[in-house]
Design an enzyme around this catalytic site. Structure first.
Site, short mmCIF file in Angstrom:
data_model
loop_
_atom_site.label_atom_id
_atom_site.label_comp_id
_atom_site.label_asym_id
_atom_site.label_seq_id
_atom_site.Cartn_x
_atom_site.Cartn_y
_atom_site.Cartn_z
NE ARG A 88 -2.34 -1.21 3.58
CZ ARG A 88 -1.83 -0.39 4.49
NH1 ARG A 88 -1.97 0.92 4.36
NH2 ARG A 88 -1.21 -0.86 5.55
CE1 TYR A 228 1.31 -7.33 -3.82
CE2 TYR A 228 0.78 -5.93 -1.95
CZ TYR A 228 1.23 -7.14 -2.45
OH TYR A 228 1.59 -8.15 -1.59
CE LYS A 237 -7.00 -3.48 5.33
NZ LYS A 237 -5.86 -4.23 5.12
CG HIS A 257 -7.03 -3.07 10.09
ND1 HIS A 257 -5.71 -2.70 10.26
CD2 HIS A 257 -7.01 -4.03 9.13
CE1 HIS A 257 -4.93 -3.38 9.42
NE2 HIS A 257 -5.70 -4.20 8.73
CB SER A 279 -0.70 -3.56 8.00
OG SER A 279 -1.86 -2.80 7.72
CB CYS A 281 0.81 -6.20 13.98
SG CYS A 281 2.02 -4.95 13.53
CG ASP A 304 -7.47 -7.18 6.75
OD1 ASP A 304 -6.50 -6.92 7.49
OD2 ASP A 304 -7.73 -6.52 5.73
NE ARG A 404 -0.12 -8.61 2.59
CZ ARG A 404 -0.63 -8.20 3.74
NH1 ARG A 404 -1.74 -8.74 4.21
NH2 ARG A 404 -0.04 -7.25 4.44
#
Ligand code: GTP
Ligand code: SPV
Ligand code: MN
Length: 623
Positions: A88, A228, A237, A257, A279, A281, A304, A404
Site C-alpha cells: 500500500r 497491488y 481497504k 481493522h 498491518s 502484526c 482483517d 501474500r
C-alpha cells in the site's frame, strides 16, 4: 500525461463479453468511464468458474502469472508484480472531503475538485489497448438488512480474479442490485499504463504516479497507477474501511481493522472476540490460532475487517464483510499457523510475490525449518538457500516481505458456522494491540469502555512492510486504523466513545490491550507467541466471566501472580516477568508521548480522552 485518441468510442461501440447490466445509474456511470478511459473492450464479470479459467489463461499468456502444480496447489497461480508495486502507498492515499477538517491530521487531504482536475487527465485514455472489467460486488452478506454494494471498474484481470476470492461478486450480486435498484459505491481503478499502437505490454503494468483517492462526501473511489493489494482491490481497504468508516459514523456503527474469532472453553462456553492489530502484526495468526492449552479451541470468522453493529439486545455484533484472506505469506508455516497452511492447500488461491519451487509449488521465508536448495525468487531469478539470488546480494529474500496468499475463507478448516449469519456474532471482548519492543505489557484490561477507547486511541506500533516506506518506525496507530480512518481521527475516537453510551456496561464487550512483541536486551522476543497466545485468550475469557483476579495499576488491570495459565509453557521466570510486567519507568516516558499525540488532534480532542490522560499524568506525578 494524457494519451491522444483519434476517435473516441462509446460503450455501445465496444466489443463486449458477459451480460451488460440494466441498472440505470450504473449504466450512466459506465458510459462516463468508457468515455474517459477509452478501453478496447468491456467484460461484465459474472464470477463463474469459466470466467476464472479465461482470465487465468489471459494472464498466463501475458506472463503476469504462472500456474502452480495442480497436484500440489490445485487451481492456483503465482503472480509477480513490478518490484516497485509491492505494498500500500500511504503517502499517495487521499481523503478528499469537501471540508479539509473532515479529513483531519492523520490523512492526506486534497480538495475534491482539485483532485479531479489532477486525476481526470490521468484516467483520460488510461485503458487504451486494454479490456475494462466491470465487477459488481457486495461487502458483507447479500441478505444483510442494508447490503453494501459496490462496482469496481478496472483494467486489471488480476484484480478481477482477486475480487472473486475476497468478495461476493458477479451475476448474483448484479441481480440483487437491479432487483432493488440499489445504490452502490462506484470504484474506478486503472493500472495507468495505456497501450498505444507502438507499445508492447509488460507482465505487471503499473505507473510511477499513484493515487488512491476517496471522495468521502460522494462515496466514490478512484485508484490509479498500482495493481497491488489494498491499492487496487477496492472492496477491501478503500471501501470496507475508509468509505465504510464514514458510513458507519453517519449510521451509528463501526468499520474496523479487526479479526473475529470464537474461543471455546473445555466446558463448551463460547466467547466471541474481535482484535485490532496494525498491518502485518498478527491478525491472521490469531484468527486461526491452534491453542496450546488443553481443551480450548478457536474457530475463525475473519482475519482483517470487522463491521460492528448493535443488536436489539444491546450487544455489539461483528460481521466479516469479506469472503477470503489476503494474508502475509512470510512466517506462515505448519508451526506458526497450520490452519492458514491447510486453507491454501485447498487450492483456488492467488499467491503474489512468493518464491516458486522446482516442482511448481510456493515457498517463502519461514515456511520450512530448512531453506530450500534452489527456488525462483519473487523477481524471477534463480535463488539459492545459501547464496541468495543469481546476480543479487546474498541476503536478499526469496519472497518479498509483504508477499501474500489470497485464498477463499470457506477452505479454512476451522471456519465457524456463524460466519454465514448475516447478523454476525455478539462480542464478549475487543482486543487492541501493536508491535512494541517495550512498555506495553503482554495483556492489560481496561477499567471500562472509555478507558478501553483510550487504549485503542493511544495504540502504537512499529511500521511493517505492508506499506511502502521505512520499516520498524514507531508511530501511533489508533485502533490499528491509522491508514484507514476515512475522516477526522478525533471524530472517530469520539464516535467510539459515543457507541459505548448506546448500551449498558454489562452488555458491552470488555476491552483489552495486548503486545506479543516485547523484546529483551538482546532484541529477542520474550513471549513465544502464536499458539501460546491462547493463554492470553483464556485470561481474557476468564476476566469476561469474572473468574480470575487481576491487579489494578494506573494503566489498567494486569494478571495477578499465577493468574495467567503458563502450565507447560517453556519460558524463564525472567522473561515471563519481563513480558507480563508493567514497568513504571517506561510509562513515565510513554505518557508525554501520548500527550504529544493528542496535541495533533487539536480542539476536537474528546474531553473524555483528556480525562484519561490526566489520570495517567496524576499517577505518574506530572499533573
Ligand atoms: P494484515 O493482513 O497486513 O492486516 O496483517 P495481519 O495483522 O493479519 O498480520 P499477520 O497475522 O499476517 O502477521 C504477520 C507477521 O506477524 C509475521 O511477521 C508473523 O510472524 C508475525 N506474528 C504474528 N503473530 C505473532 C506472535 O504471536 N509473535 C510474534 N513474535 N510474531 C507474530
Ligand atoms: C494491510 O496492509 O493491512 C493488508 C493488506 O491487510 S492490503 O490489502 O494490501 O491492505
Ligand atoms: Mn489489513
Amino acid at each position: 500525461m494524457s494519451t491522444a485518441i483519434d476517435v473516441r468510442r462509446t460503450r455501445v461501440d465496444l466489443p463486449t463479453t458477459g451480460t451488460p447490466p440494466t441498472h440505470p445509474r450504473l449504466l450512466a456511470w459506465l458510459d462516463e468511464v468508457v468515455d474517459l478511459c477509452q478501453p478496447d473492450a468491456v467484460h461484465y464479470c459474472d464470477g463463474s468458474e469459466d470466467e476464472w479459467a479465461a482470465l487465468v489463461a489471459e494472464l498466463e499468456t501475458k506472463g503476469t502469472i504462472i500456474r502452480l502444480n495442480a497436484d500440489l496447489k490445485p487451481n492456483s497461480i503465482l503472480a509477480r508484480t513490478d518490484p516497485d508495486d509491492v505494498a500500500r502507498v500511504e503517502d499517495q492515499t487521499f481523503i478528499c472531503s469537501k471540508d479539509e477538517r473532515n479529513a483531519g491530521p492523520t490523512n492526506n487531504w486534497m480538495d475534491p475538485d482539485q483532485m479531479r482536475r489532477i486525476m481526470t487527465p490521468l484516467f483520460d485514455g488510461a485503458m487504451a489497448g486494454r479490456t475494462m472489467y466491470v465487477i459488481p460486488f457486495c461487502m458483507g452478506h447479500l441478505d444483510a438488512p442494508d447490503p453494501k454494494f459496490g462496482v469496481e471498474v478496472t483494467d486489471s484481470a488480476y484484480v478481477a480474479l482477486s475480487m472473486k476470492i475476497l468478495t461476493r461478486m458477479g451475476a448474483e450480486v448484479m441481480a440483487r442490485m437491479e432487483e432493488h435498484d440499489a445504490d452502490f459505491v462506484p470504484a474506478l481503478h486503472s493500472v495507468g499504463m495505456p497501450l498505444t499502437d507502438s507499445m508492447t505490454d509488460v507482465p505487471w503494468p503499473c505507473n510511477e504516479t499513484k493515487y488512491i483517492v476517496h471522495f468521502t462526501d460522494d462515496r466514490v473511489i478512484w485508484s490509479y497507477g498500482s495493481g497491488y493489494g489494498g491499492n487496487s482491490l477496492l472492496g477491501k481497504k478503500c471501501y470496507a474501511l475508509r468509505i465504510a468508516s464514514v458510513m458507519a459514523r453517519d449510521e451509528g456503527w463501526l468499520a474496523e481493522h479487526m479479526l473475529i474469532l470464537k474461543l471455546i472453553s473445555p466446558e463448551g462456553r463460547e466467547y466471541h472476540i474481535a482484535a485490532a492489530f496494525p498491518s502485518a502484526c498478527g491478525k491472521t495468526n490469531l484468527a486461526m490460532l491452534e491453542p496450546t492449552i488443553p481443551g480450548w479451541r478457536v474457530e475463525t470468522l475473519g482475519d482483517d475487517i470487522a463491521w460492528l453493529r448493535f443488536g436489539a439486545d444491546g450487544r455489539l455484533y461483528a460481521t466479516n464483510p469479506e469472503t477470503g484472506f489476503f494474508g502475509v505469506a512470510p512466517g506462515t508455516s505448519y508451526a506458526t499457523n497450520p490452519n492458514a497452511m491447510r486453507t491454501i492447500e485447498g487450492g483456488n488461491s492467488i499467491f503474489t510475490n512468493v518464491a516458486l519451487t522446482p516442482d511448481g509449488d510456493v515457498w517463502w521465508e519461514g515456511m520450512t525449518a530448512e531453506k530450500p536448495e534452489q527456488v525462483v525468487d519473487w523477481k524471477g531469478r534463480q535463488w539459492r538457500g545459501v547464496g541468495g539470488p543469481v546476480g543479487g546480494r546474498p541476503d536478499e529474500k526469496a519472497a518479498h516481505p509483504n508477499s501474500r496468499f489470497c485464498t477463499p475463507i470457506e477452505q479454512c478448516p476451522i471456519l465457524s458456522d456463524d460466519y454465514h449469519r448475516p447478523e454476525g456474532v455478539p462480542l464478549d471482548a475487543i482486543i487492541f494491540g501493536g508491535r512494541r519492543e517495550n512498555t506495553i505489557p503482554l495483556v492489560t484490561q481496561s477499567r471500562d469502555w472509555q478507558h478501553g477507547v483510550f487504549m485503542g486511541a493511544t495504540c502504537s506500533s512499529e511500521t511493517t512492510a505492508a506499506a511502502s516506506g521505512a520499516v520498524g518506525v514507531l508511530r501511533r496507530d489508533p485502533m490499528a486504523m491509522l491508514p484507514f480512518i476515512g475522516y477526522h481521527v478525533a471524530d472517530y475516537v469520539q464516535h467510539w466513545i459515543n457507541m459505548g453510551r448506546r448500551s449498558s456496561a454489562s452488555a458491552l464487550p470488555k476491552i483489552f490491550y495486548v503486545n506479543w512483541f516485547r523484546r529483551d536486551a538482546d532484541g529477542r522476543f520474550m513471549w513465544p507467541g502464536f499458539g501460546e497466545n491462547s493463554r492470553v485468550l483464556k485470561w481474557v475469557a476468564e476476566r469476561v466471566d469474572g473468574k480470575v483476579d487481576a491487579v489494578e495499576t494506573p494503566i489498567g488491570y494486569v494478571p495477578a501472580p499465577g493468574g495467567l495459565d503458563v502450565d507447560g509453557l517453556d519460558i524463564s521466570d525472567e522473561d515471563l516477568a519481563g513480558v507480563v510486567g508493567y514497568t513504571e519507568t517506561e510509562w513515565r516516558d510513554e505518557v508525554p508521548r501520548i500527550g504529544r499525540w493528542f496535541d495533533t488532534f487539536g480542539w476536537r480532542l474528546p474531553r473524555e480522552m483528556v480525562d484519561e490522560l490526566r489520570a495517567l499524568e496524576t499517577a505518574f506525578g506530572r499533573a
